[in-house]
Design an enzyme around this catalytic site. Sequence first.
Site, PDB file in Angstrom:
ATOM      1  N   ASP A 106      -2.220   8.898 -10.931  1.00  0.00           N
ATOM      2  CA  ASP A 106      -2.082   7.821 -11.911  1.00  0.00           C
ATOM      3  C   ASP A 106      -0.639   7.655 -12.375  1.00  0.00           C
ATOM      4  OD1 ASP A 106      -4.774   7.294 -11.738  1.00  0.00           O
ATOM      5  OD2 ASP A 106      -5.289   8.310 -13.613  1.00  0.00           O
TER       6      ASP A 106
ATOM      7  N   ASP B  30       0.853  -1.184   0.000  1.00  0.00           N
ATOM      8  CA  ASP B  30       0.000   0.000   0.000  1.00  0.00           C
ATOM      9  C   ASP B  30       0.892   1.238   0.000  1.00  0.00           C
ATOM     10  OD1 ASP B  30      -2.961   0.931   0.516  1.00  0.00           O
ATOM     11  OD2 ASP B  30      -1.704   2.133   1.850  1.00  0.00           O
TER      12      ASP B  30
ATOM     13  N   GLU C 176      -4.666   2.210  -4.210  1.00  0.00           N
ATOM     14  CA  GLU C 176      -3.212   2.370  -4.243  1.00  0.00           C
ATOM     15  C   GLU C 176      -2.504   1.116  -3.736  1.00  0.00           C
ATOM     16  OE1 GLU C 176      -4.614   3.835  -0.236  1.00  0.00           O
ATOM     17  OE2 GLU C 176      -5.306   4.067  -2.269  1.00  0.00           O
TER      18      GLU C 176
ATOM     19  N   ASN D 152      -3.296  12.485  -4.365  1.00  0.00           N
ATOM     20  CA  ASN D 152      -4.486  12.745  -5.189  1.00  0.00           C
ATOM     21  C   ASN D 152      -5.161  14.056  -4.797  1.00  0.00           C
ATOM     22  OD1 ASN D 152      -4.528  10.643  -7.031  1.00  0.00           O
ATOM     23  ND2 ASN D 152      -5.761   9.316  -5.743  1.00  0.00           N
TER      24      ASN D 152
END
Length: 152
Positions: A45, A28, A72, A36
Amino acid sequence: RRSFLKLFDGAVSAANRRQSPLSVLLIDLDHFKRINDTHGHGVGDIVLREVASRLQSHLRSQVDWVARYGGEEFLVVMPETTVHEALESTQRLADVVRTKPVLAQGMALQVTASFGIAQLREGETLQSLLERADSMLYQAKADGRDCARMEV
């Protein structure tokens, strides 16, 4: 996701048939929501693609594989690998993620990851293996992130 689960289920079945080790890493990205929220999903991305590329390039080609597991999170499947061997690989992968910033839209973003490691037990199901890796991932996050935890 369906093709990933089919491939993963096949790897688990093969390891159970052969009675050979198989380890998984559940990964993770730490504080990814902040990327983000601050820089937008386009930058997020780019970070995801770069981290996936770094992970794959530092695994055993044609043996180990990485897949995006959700959000993620990534999952690395390591056939013929004990949990202790997986821990050694994890330390290398963590360095690959953290040592070089990800370049995205003119920014250099520092990224770290937390790792949960589990080894397939005799006769174990895919779901149980993933739950154990997930439990170790949560332990790594609780222990401060940017680290790995494995079941012993």
